[in-house]
Design a protein around this motif. Structure first.
Motif, PDB file in Angstrom:
ATOM      1  N   LEU A 144       0.826  -1.209   0.000  1.00  0.00           N
ATOM      2  CA  LEU A 144       0.000   0.000   0.000  1.00  0.00           C
ATOM      3  C   LEU A 144       0.859   1.257   0.000  1.00  0.00           C
ATOM      4  N   ALA A 145       1.970   1.216   0.725  1.00  0.00           N
ATOM      5  CA  ALA A 145       2.881   2.360   0.719  1.00  0.00           C
ATOM      6  C   ALA A 145       3.464   2.566  -0.678  1.00  0.00           C
ATOM      7  N   ALA A 146       3.723   1.468  -1.385  1.00  0.00           N
ATOM      8  CA  ALA A 146       4.249   1.575  -2.749  1.00  0.00           C
ATOM      9  C   ALA A 146       3.189   2.105  -3.707  1.00  0.00           C
ATOM     10  N   VAL A 147       1.940   1.705  -3.502  1.00  0.00           N
ATOM     11  CA  VAL A 147       0.855   2.174  -4.370  1.00  0.00           C
ATOM     12  C   VAL A 147       0.615   3.665  -4.161  1.00  0.00           C
TER      13      VAL A 147
ATOM     14  N   GLU B 278      13.586   4.284  -1.206  1.00  0.00           N
ATOM     15  CA  GLU B 278      13.278   4.799   0.130  1.00  0.00           C
ATOM     16  C   GLU B 278      12.430   3.797   0.905  1.00  0.00           C
ATOM     17  N   LEU B 279      11.449   3.218   0.239  1.00  0.00           N
ATOM     18  CA  LEU B 279      10.607   2.206   0.888  1.00  0.00           C
ATOM     19  C   LEU B 279      11.431   0.976   1.268  1.00  0.00           C
ATOM     20  N   ALA B 280      12.354   0.590   0.384  1.00  0.00           N
ATOM     21  CA  ALA B 280      13.191  -0.575   0.658  1.00  0.00           C
ATOM     22  C   ALA B 280      14.042  -0.342   1.900  1.00  0.00           C
ATOM     23  N   GLN B 281      14.575   0.859   2.042  1.00  0.00           N
ATOM     24  CA  GLN B 281      15.354   1.188   3.233  1.00  0.00           C
ATOM     25  C   GLN B 281      14.473   1.262   4.469  1.00  0.00           C
ATOM     26  N   LEU B 282      13.316   1.853   4.325  1.00  0.00           N
ATOM     27  CA  LEU B 282      12.412   2.039   5.454  1.00  0.00           C
ATOM     28  C   LEU B 282      11.929   0.702   6.018  1.00  0.00           C
ATOM     29  N   PHE B 283      11.544  -0.219   5.125  1.00  0.00           N
ATOM     30  CA  PHE B 283      10.987  -1.497   5.562  1.00  0.00           C
ATOM     31  C   PHE B 283      12.021  -2.630   5.591  1.00  0.00           C
ATOM     32  N   ASP B 284      13.259  -2.344   5.177  1.00  0.00           N
ATOM     33  CA  ASP B 284      14.347  -3.315   5.182  1.00  0.00           C
ATOM     34  C   ASP B 284      14.013  -4.549   4.341  1.00  0.00           C
ATOM     35  N   VAL B 285      13.548  -4.310   3.128  1.00  0.00           N
ATOM     36  CA  VAL B 285      13.310  -5.378   2.153  1.00  0.00           C
ATOM     37  C   VAL B 285      13.883  -4.943   0.812  1.00  0.00           C
ATOM     38  N   HIS B 286      14.061  -5.889  -0.079  1.00  0.00           N
ATOM     39  CA  HIS B 286      14.623  -5.586  -1.405  1.00  0.00           C
ATOM     40  C   HIS B 286      13.577  -4.885  -2.272  1.00  0.00           C
ATOM     41  N   PRO B 287      14.000  -3.939  -3.100  1.00  0.00           N
ATOM     42  CA  PRO B 287      13.043  -3.238  -3.979  1.00  0.00           C
ATOM     43  C   PRO B 287      12.265  -4.173  -4.905  1.00  0.00           C
ATOM     44  N   ASN B 288      12.897  -5.254  -5.362  1.00  0.00           N
ATOM     45  CA  ASN B 288      12.182  -6.210  -6.215  1.00  0.00           C
ATOM     46  C   ASN B 288      11.031  -6.875  -5.459  1.00  0.00           C
TER      47      ASN B 288
ATOM     48  N   ASP C 134       7.050  -6.849  -6.422  1.00  0.00           N
ATOM     49  CA  ASP C 134       6.260  -8.080  -6.506  1.00  0.00           C
ATOM     50  C   ASP C 134       4.997  -7.977  -5.651  1.00  0.00           C
ATOM     51  N   TRP C 135       5.139  -7.527  -4.412  1.00  0.00           N
ATOM     52  CA  TRP C 135       3.988  -7.394  -3.519  1.00  0.00           C
ATOM     53  C   TRP C 135       2.987  -6.370  -4.042  1.00  0.00           C
ATOM     54  N   LYS C 136       3.495  -5.301  -4.624  1.00  0.00           N
ATOM     55  CA  LYS C 136       2.615  -4.271  -5.198  1.00  0.00           C
ATOM     56  C   LYS C 136       1.821  -4.860  -6.370  1.00  0.00           C
ATOM     57  N   GLY C 137       2.478  -5.631  -7.216  1.00  0.00           N
ATOM     58  CA  GLY C 137       1.798  -6.269  -8.345  1.00  0.00           C
ATOM     59  C   GLY C 137       0.731  -7.248  -7.890  1.00  0.00           C
ATOM     60  N   ARG C 138       1.048  -8.028  -6.854  1.00  0.00           N
ATOM     61  CA  ARG C 138       0.057  -8.965  -6.321  1.00  0.00           C
ATOM     62  C   ARG C 138      -1.140  -8.237  -5.731  1.00  0.00           C
ATOM     63  N   LEU C 139      -0.874  -7.130  -5.063  1.00  0.00           N
ATOM     64  CA  LEU C 139      -1.962  -6.344  -4.481  1.00  0.00           C
ATOM     65  C   LEU C 139      -2.877  -5.803  -5.570  1.00  0.00           C
TER      66      LEU C 139
END
Length: 102
Positions: free
Chosen positions: A19-22, A30-40, A44-49
């Protein structure tokens, strides 16, 4: 270099990140750093959503409640079949035939 252990994220966390990506307020890095996950992973999660969002309002959501089953009926059937199996196994033993159980 030590390997990082595999992390399992909860569905709530994945939804929050997607949702933050959407929203688009922050960049992917920035989101990858904030949530400590890889941008890819975020992509993927954004596409699934976005793919699954139509199901919230579509026919897929309406079909889910029809799968409800009566647990009491199923337990009764299990008991009935167990009783029948026990009876037949006893009859087989009395007839002098070997049991089919392993």
């Amino acid at each position: 270099m030590t390997r990082r252990t595999r992390r399992n994220h909860t569905p709530a966390f994945k939804a929050k990140v997607a949702l933050a990506a959407v929203k688009g307020d922050k960049t992917l890095s920035e989101l990858a750093q904030l949530f400590d996950v890889h941008p890819n992973q975020i992509t993927d999660w954004k596409g699934r959503l976005l793919d699954g969002a139509a199901g919230v309002f579509g026919a897929e959501a309406a079909s889910a409640p029809s799968a409800a089953v009566d647990v009491k009926t199923l337990h009764a059937k299990i008991g009935e079949l167990t009783l029948e199996n026990d009876f037949l196994a006893g009859a087989l033993g009395k007839a002098g035939m070997p049991s089919a159980r392993r």
